[in-house]
Design a protein around this motif. Structure first.
Motif, PDB file in Angstrom:
ATOM      1  N   UNK A 149       9.414  17.046  31.840  1.00 54.81           N
ATOM      2  CA  UNK A 149       9.807  17.218  30.236  1.00 54.81           C
ATOM      3  C   UNK A 149      11.199  17.623  30.144  1.00 54.81           C
ATOM      4  N   UNK A 150      11.735  18.579  31.085  1.00 52.52           N
ATOM      5  CA  UNK A 150      13.146  18.951  30.807  1.00 52.52           C
ATOM      6  C   UNK A 150      13.909  17.832  31.298  1.00 52.52           C
ATOM      7  N   UNK A 151      13.506  17.366  32.499  1.00 52.27           N
ATOM      8  CA  UNK A 151      14.169  16.204  33.013  1.00 52.27           C
ATOM      9  C   UNK A 151      14.552  14.648  31.834  1.00 52.27           C
ATOM     10  N   UNK A 152      13.037  14.619  31.403  1.00 49.63           N
ATOM     11  CA  UNK A 152      13.211  13.705  30.224  1.00 49.63           C
ATOM     12  C   UNK A 152      14.108  14.013  29.069  1.00 49.63           C
ATOM     13  N   UNK A 153      14.058  15.133  28.646  1.00 45.49           N
ATOM     14  CA  UNK A 153      14.813  15.753  27.465  1.00 45.49           C
ATOM     15  C   UNK A 153      16.513  15.494  27.997  1.00 45.49           C
TER      16      UNK A 153
END
Length: 116
Positions: A36-40
């Motif tokens: 999720x952090x990478x996608x954000x």
């Protein structure tokens, strides 16, 4: 009767399986957070790069329109018209910021962070 060797061995195996399960769940949780952090960050980086490119395009288009209008109305008036257009766009974004910016941003962040 309840404490024979087979029961103790079964409970030991159960404890080991539960430990393994908890370890896998914690790893899954960590991987989910990282994803999720990478996608954000990817989305924010793409928005940043596209915004910068769009700003550069608007600057060049503004100069082109101002120079096209300059022979008809004069250079200062042409640049004032372009500035007035940008001021009108700015005011529209201020007026409709919740509808155009906040709600789509909240939906986007919720879609990334609330995925299962």
């Amino acid at each position: 009767m309840f404490s024979n060797d087979q029961n103790i061995e079964t409970i030991g195996q159960l404890v080991e399986v539960i430990r393994h399960y908890v370890g896998l769940q914690s790893e899954f949780f960590k991987l989910d957070i990282v994803e999720k952090i990478v996608r954000l960050f990817t989305a924010l980086l793409m928005i940043g790069i596209l915004s910068i490119l769009l700003i550069v395009v608007f600057i060049f288009l503004s100069f082109a329109v101002a120079h096209a209008l300059a022979p008809a109305i004069g250079t200062p008036c042409a640049f004032l018209i372009i500035a007035g257009g940008y001021l009108a766009i700015f005011l529209l974004f201020i007026i409709f910021r919740q509808k155009w910016i906040e709600k789509p941003l909240v939906k986007f962040l919720a879609s990334i962070l609330m995925q299962k």
